[in-house]
Scaffold this motif. Structure first.
Motif, PDB file in Angstrom:
ATOM      1  N   GLN A  14       0.993  -1.321  -0.088  1.00 14.80           N
ATOM      2  CA  GLN A  14      -0.083  -0.029  -0.002  1.00 14.80           C
ATOM      3  C   GLN A  14       0.879   1.269  -0.064  1.00 14.80           C
ATOM      4  O   GLN A  14       0.440   2.205  -0.732  1.00 14.80           O
ATOM      5  N   LYS A  15       2.033   1.133   0.785  1.00 11.67           N
ATOM      6  CA  LYS A  15       2.822   2.450   0.724  1.00 11.67           C
ATOM      7  C   LYS A  15       3.499   2.699  -0.649  1.00 11.67           C
ATOM      8  O   LYS A  15       3.512   3.714  -0.989  1.00 11.67           O
ATOM      9  N   GLU A  16       4.081   1.403  -1.225  1.00 12.93           N
ATOM     10  CA  GLU A  16       4.417   1.808  -2.632  1.00 12.93           C
ATOM     11  C   GLU A  16       3.367   2.181  -3.675  1.00 12.93           C
ATOM     12  O   GLU A  16       3.843   3.146  -4.461  1.00 12.93           O
ATOM     13  N   ASP A  17       2.225   1.948  -3.426  1.00 10.76           N
ATOM     14  CA  ASP A  17       1.205   2.329  -4.246  1.00 10.76           C
ATOM     15  C   ASP A  17       0.731   3.458  -4.174  1.00 10.76           C
ATOM     16  O   ASP A  17       0.410   4.382  -5.024  1.00 10.76           O
ATOM     17  N   PHE A  18       0.863   4.074  -2.959  1.00 12.62           N
ATOM     18  CA  PHE A  18       0.575   5.408  -2.418  1.00 12.62           C
ATOM     19  C   PHE A  18       1.558   6.187  -3.072  1.00 12.62           C
ATOM     20  O   PHE A  18       1.260   7.247  -3.466  1.00 12.62           O
ATOM     21  N   ALA A  19       2.705   5.957  -3.042  1.00 14.56           N
ATOM     22  CA  ALA A  19       3.925   6.665  -3.593  1.00 14.56           C
ATOM     23  C   ALA A  19       3.567   6.950  -5.058  1.00 14.56           C
ATOM     24  O   ALA A  19       3.786   7.867  -5.430  1.00 14.56           O
ATOM     25  N   THR A  20       3.246   5.712  -5.625  1.00 15.13           N
ATOM     26  CA  THR A  20       2.991   5.721  -6.982  1.00 15.13           C
ATOM     27  C   THR A  20       1.942   6.486  -7.591  1.00 15.13           C
ATOM     28  O   THR A  20       2.060   7.582  -8.482  1.00 15.13           O
ATOM     29  N   ARG A  21       1.043   6.541  -7.004  1.00 14.28           N
ATOM     30  CA  ARG A  21      -0.302   7.460  -7.119  1.00 14.28           C
ATOM     31  C   ARG A  21       0.236   9.001  -6.860  1.00 14.28           C
ATOM     32  O   ARG A  21      -0.459   9.766  -7.537  1.00 14.28           O
ATOM     33  N   LEU A  26       8.822   5.837  -2.821  1.00 16.14           N
ATOM     34  CA  LEU A  26       8.505   5.843  -1.584  1.00 16.14           C
ATOM     35  C   LEU A  26       9.556   6.272  -0.515  1.00 16.14           C
ATOM     36  O   LEU A  26       9.144   6.951   0.391  1.00 16.14           O
ATOM     37  N   GLN A  27      10.649   6.343  -1.143  1.00 17.37           N
ATOM     38  CA  GLN A  27      11.902   6.858  -0.375  1.00 17.37           C
ATOM     39  C   GLN A  27      11.637   8.403  -0.255  1.00 17.37           C
ATOM     40  O   GLN A  27      11.894   8.900   1.102  1.00 17.37           O
ATOM     41  N   HIS A  28      11.172   8.807  -1.310  1.00 15.30           N
ATOM     42  CA  HIS A  28      11.194  10.587  -1.106  1.00 15.30           C
ATOM     43  C   HIS A  28       9.969  10.745  -0.194  1.00 15.30           C
ATOM     44  O   HIS A  28      10.044  11.764   0.801  1.00 15.30           O
ATOM     45  N   ILE A  29       8.788   9.927  -0.356  1.00 13.79           N
ATOM     46  CA  ILE A  29       7.655  10.087   0.751  1.00 13.79           C
ATOM     47  C   ILE A  29       8.126   9.903   2.246  1.00 13.79           C
ATOM     48  O   ILE A  29       7.883  10.539   3.072  1.00 13.79           O
TER      49      ILE A  29
END
Length: 89
Positions: A14-21, A26-29
């Motif tokens: 979900q974190k990876e999907d969130f970052a993509t959206r 994800l690292q920057h987030i």
């Protein structure tokens, strides 16, 4: 809710999907969540939108609080001064 807390509530996928959206890594987030980097205005808006409003732009960029209030339509209106009104007449 702050971004760090929001991320903790998500699974790794979900974190990876969130970052993509959010059009971000994800690292920057995570850098933004832990205050190592500041979110751009565009990223702050994407995070609010993609978190369903759980994380707000005001939380991410409090330095721009007047701008967010204006955009949301919650800013206090500044009354026009009498001189400006007289010049228009």
């Amino acid at each position: 809710m702050d971004l760090k807390t929001y991320l903790r509530s998500l699974s790794q996928q979900q974190k990876e999907d969130f970052a993509t959206r959010c059009s971000c890594t994800l690292q920057h987030i995570k850098f933004v969540a832990y205050r190592a980097k500041q979110a751009s205005e565009t990223l702050a808006m994407a995070i609010e939108r993609q978190s369903g409003g759980a994380v707000t732009v005001e939380e991410l960029r409090p330095d721009l609080i007047e701008h967010w209030a204006y955009i949301r339509g919650t800013a206090k209106r500044v009354p026009e001064d009498a001189e400006t009104l007289n010049q228009a007449a």
